[in-house]
Scaffold this active site. Structure first.
Site, PDB file in Angstrom:
ATOM      1  N   THR A  28     -50.643 -20.012 -25.209  1.00  0.00           N
ATOM      2  CA  THR A  28     -51.586 -20.627 -26.370  1.00  0.00           C
ATOM      3  C   THR A  28     -52.897 -21.129 -25.576  1.00  0.00           C
ATOM      4  OG1 THR A  28     -49.973 -21.043 -27.607  1.00  0.00           O
ATOM      5  CG2 THR A  28     -51.978 -22.066 -28.191  1.00  0.00           C
ATOM      6  N   LYS A 140     -43.359 -19.694 -20.636  1.00  0.00           N
ATOM      7  CA  LYS A 140     -43.133 -19.820 -22.021  1.00  0.00           C
ATOM      8  C   LYS A 140     -42.638 -18.382 -22.401  1.00  0.00           C
ATOM      9  CE  LYS A 140     -46.644 -23.071 -23.637  1.00  0.00           C
ATOM     10  NZ  LYS A 140     -47.824 -23.096 -24.592  1.00  0.00           N
ATOM     11  N   GLU A 172     -39.098 -32.988 -21.991  1.00  0.00           N
ATOM     12  CA  GLU A 172     -40.624 -32.851 -22.541  1.00  0.00           C
ATOM     13  C   GLU A 172     -40.488 -33.087 -24.108  1.00  0.00           C
ATOM     14  OE1 GLU A 172     -41.028 -28.621 -21.789  1.00  0.00           O
ATOM     15  OE2 GLU A 172     -39.665 -28.072 -23.273  1.00  0.00           O
TER      16      GLU A 172
END
Length: 269
Positions: A28, A140, A172
């Site tokens: 992203t 990812k 995270e």
């Protein structure tokens, strides 16, 4: 706008392994004035994921051209890149010589409340834990069910949730990386060799701290390290830096360093 393999379509075969098994990777990326920010770092991590999964590499020059065309004219937008192993037969065994599926999606920039950047967010602790799988750590991949479960734990009263692994290490946020500022002025962020995503903004912040001559430790962090920190902030490529003003019943101030980091991000082309 959605492109699949260079064509303007939102259709994907139900036999694509990204849909069947989460067999793929994604990125992203923030877009400003038609330009994807930190694109080469994103493509580098994308290739890391492809290599880890054994997915055929891409024609990177052609892929960059597709990205350039997709982002042209976008003043502020989100670019999502997805690469799957491609269309294959039934069964887990990865077929050889499959052409990967390339998906480019451009969507409007999210309008987060300005207060999240200015005065900070409320952070909660999630009960969902992250499994350790070093072969999948860092990049990812398309299996995000742990994040889905963690995010479902809290509603709009909190803006982000902190996730640990099964050994109790803080890893995270559900969509972001964690940094803490200790009382001695040093900065720390969790070590992510076993699970978690090594974010592109995390990398940029670490590089910026080095430019500021501020020590940034990448190391295992326990929950008490976060609770006892002088300040906490969360990062990703879309939110930039969100300071945390409340976590686990504790209130946190926003130091000058956080403001300086936010200002640095605004200078990204």
């Amino acid at each position: 706008m959605i492109q699949v393999n260079g064509g303007v379509t939102d259709h994907l075969p139900v036999t694509d392994r990204g849909l069947l098994y989460g067999d793929g990777v994604w990125e992203t990326i923030g877009v400003r004035q038609g330009r994807p920010q930190l694109l080469e770092w994103h493509l580098e991590r994308l290739q890391t994921g492809l290599s880890a999964l054994g997915i055929a590499s891409l024609d990177w020059d052609a892929f960059r051209e597709e990205i350039s065309v997709a982002c042209a004219g976008e003043k502020r937008a989100i670019l999502k890149l997805i690469v799957t192993r491609g269309v294959g037969q039934r069964g887990y065994s990865p077929p050889t010589l499959l052409p990967p599926t390339r998906i480019l999606q451009v969507t409007p920039w999210p309008e987060y409340p300005a207060a999240y950047t200015a005065t900070g967010i409320r952070l909660t602790l999630c009960e969902t834990r992250l499994a350790q799988q070093p072969r999948l750590a860092g990049f990812k991949h398309l299996n995000r069910l742990e994040q889905v479960l963690a995010r479902a734990e809290f509603g709009s009263e909190f803006q982000e949730g902190l996730v640990r692994d099964y050994h109790g290490n803080v890893i995270e946020g559900t969509m972001s990386n964690l940094f803490i500022i200790r009382t001695d002025g040093t900065v720390a962020t969790p070590e992510l060799s076993q699970c978690g995503i090594t974010g592109i903004m995390r990398r940029y912040i670490a590089q910026t701290l080095e430019k500021f001559s501020i020590e940034c430790h990448i190391q295992p962090l326990a929950l008490k390290d976060v609770e006892q920190a002088q300040a906490i902030f969360m990062t990703n490529s879309l939110i930039g830096v969100w300071p945390v003003h409340e976590f686990s019943g504790n209130l946190y101030n926003i130091p000058l360093l956080v403001r300086e980091l936010q200002a640095e991000i605004l200078l990204l082309p």
